[in-house]
Design a protein around this motif. Structure first.
Motif, PDB file in Angstrom:
ATOM      1  N   THR A  41      30.018  26.842  -3.134  1.00 45.56           N
ATOM      2  CA  THR A  41      30.486  28.090  -3.735  1.00 45.56           C
ATOM      3  C   THR A  41      29.835  29.294  -3.064  1.00 45.56           C
ATOM      4  O   THR A  41      30.509  30.277  -2.739  1.00 45.56           O
ATOM      5  N   ALA A  42      28.532  29.225  -2.826  1.00 44.92           N
ATOM      6  CA  ALA A  42      27.820  30.329  -2.188  1.00 44.92           C
ATOM      7  C   ALA A  42      28.313  30.544  -0.763  1.00 44.92           C
ATOM      8  O   ALA A  42      28.488  31.684  -0.322  1.00 44.92           O
ATOM      9  N   ILE A  43      28.570  29.452  -0.049  1.00 44.13           N
ATOM     10  CA  ILE A  43      29.052  29.569   1.329  1.00 44.13           C
ATOM     11  C   ILE A  43      30.446  30.203   1.361  1.00 44.13           C
ATOM     12  O   ILE A  43      30.713  31.095   2.169  1.00 44.13           O
ATOM     13  N   ILE A  44      31.313  29.787   0.446  1.00 45.54           N
ATOM     14  CA  ILE A  44      32.667  30.356   0.388  1.00 45.54           C
ATOM     15  C   ILE A  44      32.608  31.837   0.030  1.00 45.54           C
ATOM     16  O   ILE A  44      33.286  32.664   0.657  1.00 45.54           O
ATOM     17  N   LEU A  45      31.785  32.204  -0.959  1.00 42.78           N
ATOM     18  CA  LEU A  45      31.634  33.613  -1.329  1.00 42.78           C
ATOM     19  C   LEU A  45      31.086  34.440  -0.168  1.00 42.78           C
ATOM     20  O   LEU A  45      31.523  35.572   0.064  1.00 42.78           O
ATOM     21  N   PHE A  46      30.145  33.886   0.564  1.00 45.06           N
ATOM     22  CA  PHE A  46      29.579  34.571   1.725  1.00 45.06           C
ATOM     23  C   PHE A  46      30.647  34.829   2.778  1.00 45.06           C
ATOM     24  O   PHE A  46      30.773  35.937   3.301  1.00 45.06           O
ATOM     25  N   PHE A  59      32.446  42.334  -7.069  1.00 47.47           N
ATOM     26  CA  PHE A  59      33.407  41.232  -6.949  1.00 47.47           C
ATOM     27  C   PHE A  59      32.704  39.876  -6.990  1.00 47.47           C
ATOM     28  O   PHE A  59      33.077  38.984  -7.755  1.00 47.47           O
ATOM     29  N   THR A  60      31.683  39.716  -6.153  1.00 46.27           N
ATOM     30  CA  THR A  60      30.987  38.426  -6.107  1.00 46.27           C
ATOM     31  C   THR A  60      30.176  38.173  -7.375  1.00 46.27           C
ATOM     32  O   THR A  60      30.025  37.029  -7.795  1.00 46.27           O
ATOM     33  N   GLY A  61      29.669  39.237  -7.999  1.00 45.61           N
ATOM     34  CA  GLY A  61      28.957  39.074  -9.267  1.00 45.61           C
ATOM     35  C   GLY A  61      29.867  38.551 -10.368  1.00 45.61           C
ATOM     36  O   GLY A  61      29.497  37.658 -11.139  1.00 45.61           O
ATOM     37  N   VAL A  62      31.080  39.091 -10.443  1.00 49.08           N
ATOM     38  CA  VAL A  62      32.052  38.639 -11.449  1.00 49.08           C
ATOM     39  C   VAL A  62      32.442  37.196 -11.180  1.00 49.08           C
ATOM     40  O   VAL A  62      32.513  36.376 -12.099  1.00 49.08           O
ATOM     41  N   ILE A  63      32.692  36.871  -9.921  1.00 44.71           N
ATOM     42  CA  ILE A  63      33.026  35.480  -9.568  1.00 44.71           C
ATOM     43  C   ILE A  63      31.857  34.558  -9.915  1.00 44.71           C
ATOM     44  O   ILE A  63      32.051  33.455 -10.432  1.00 44.71           O
ATOM     45  N   GLY A  64      30.645  35.025  -9.651  1.00 43.19           N
ATOM     46  CA  GLY A  64      29.458  34.239  -9.967  1.00 43.19           C
ATOM     47  C   GLY A  64      29.343  33.927 -11.452  1.00 43.19           C
ATOM     48  O   GLY A  64      28.814  32.867 -11.840  1.00 43.19           O
ATOM     49  N   LEU A  65      29.813  34.836 -12.303  1.00 39.71           N
ATOM     50  CA  LEU A  65      29.805  34.571 -13.743  1.00 39.71           C
ATOM     51  C   LEU A  65      30.586  33.323 -14.105  1.00 39.71           C
ATOM     52  O   LEU A  65      30.213  32.576 -15.007  1.00 39.71           O
ATOM     53  N   PHE A  66      31.682  33.103 -13.398  1.00 36.87           N
ATOM     54  CA  PHE A  66      32.541  31.964 -13.699  1.00 36.87           C
ATOM     55  C   PHE A  66      32.082  30.662 -13.057  1.00 36.87           C
ATOM     56  O   PHE A  66      32.276  29.589 -13.604  1.00 36.87           O
ATOM     57  N   PHE A  67      31.481  30.736 -11.868  1.00 35.35           N
ATOM     58  CA  PHE A  67      31.118  29.527 -11.133  1.00 35.35           C
ATOM     59  C   PHE A  67      29.674  29.066 -11.332  1.00 35.35           C
ATOM     60  O   PHE A  67      29.334  27.959 -10.992  1.00 35.35           O
ATOM     61  N   TYR A  68      28.823  29.966 -11.827  1.00 32.09           N
ATOM     62  CA  TYR A  68      27.423  29.578 -12.004  1.00 32.09           C
ATOM     63  C   TYR A  68      27.136  29.560 -13.450  1.00 32.09           C
ATOM     64  O   TYR A  68      26.500  29.596 -14.181  1.00 32.09           O
TER      65      TYR A  68
END
Length: 186
Positions: free
Chosen positions: A152-157, A177-186
């Motif tokens: 997930t981190a690699i894809i977000l990067f 954007f990445t913070g919001v996505i992080g809410l759902f995946f982490y």
């Protein structure tokens, strides 16, 4: 109250003057002043303030000075402690800047500046590689057994890098954007 503000200013001025190395290197010096010498905080309170200072944006010594100052003397204490922590570094930086600009035509001074530039790039690259290793593999060292790859981190990067380079998006928007996505995946 004004004596406390004065002592806060002087104490953090000393801390700022001797805070070569910054960050974690300064924690024992701050502890000596605020816990051991002046007994302004208990060790537990100090640990809590250091933890909060590490989570908030900005340099550790400035955040800690602000929190200690506000705890002891309110807003005026925060201002005094914060100014004390940055004043000596500011003055030294101005002095060095003027010195190097005045003598930049001297070969040895020019070579010193080139060396400083090179080492700065190396330090930034080292910090970046450490952050990447921790984000992608959960470790700060290469060759540690038992690490896991964070897909997930690699894809977000990769997506973030693509959006930044291709579409020149604002980095703050990317962080949101990445913070919001992080809410759902982490």
């Amino acid at each position: 109250m004004s004596k406390t503000i004065y002592i806060l200013f002087i104490s953090f001025l000393q801390i700022g003057l001797f805070s070569i190395g910054g960050g974690y290197a300064i924690i024992p010096l701050i502890q000596e002043q605020v816990v051991n010498s002046y007994n302004w905080l208990t060790l537990q309170e100090y640990t809590d303030i250091i933890t909060i200072s590490q989570m908030t944006p900005g340099p550790l010594v400035v955040n800690t000075a602000s929190f200690v100052g506000i705890r002891l003397a309110g807003i005026p204490g925060a201002i005094a402690a914060t100014l004390g922590s940055i004043l000596s570094g500011f003055i030294i930086s101005i002095f060095l800047y003027k010195f190097f600009m005045k003598h930049k035509d001297i070969d040895s001074i020019s070579n010193i500046l080139k060396g400083l530039r090179s080492s700065s790039v190396g330090l930034i690259a080292s910090a970046a590689s450490t952050i990447i290793l921790i984000a992608f593999f959960g470790t700060a060292s290469i060759g540690v057994k038992g690490f896991s790859i964070n897909i997930t981190a690699i894809i977000l990067f990769v997506i973030s890098l693509f959006l930044l380079r291709k579409y020149k998006l604002n980095p703050i928007l990317i962080m949101i954007f990445t913070g919001v996505i992080g809410l759902f995946f982490y």
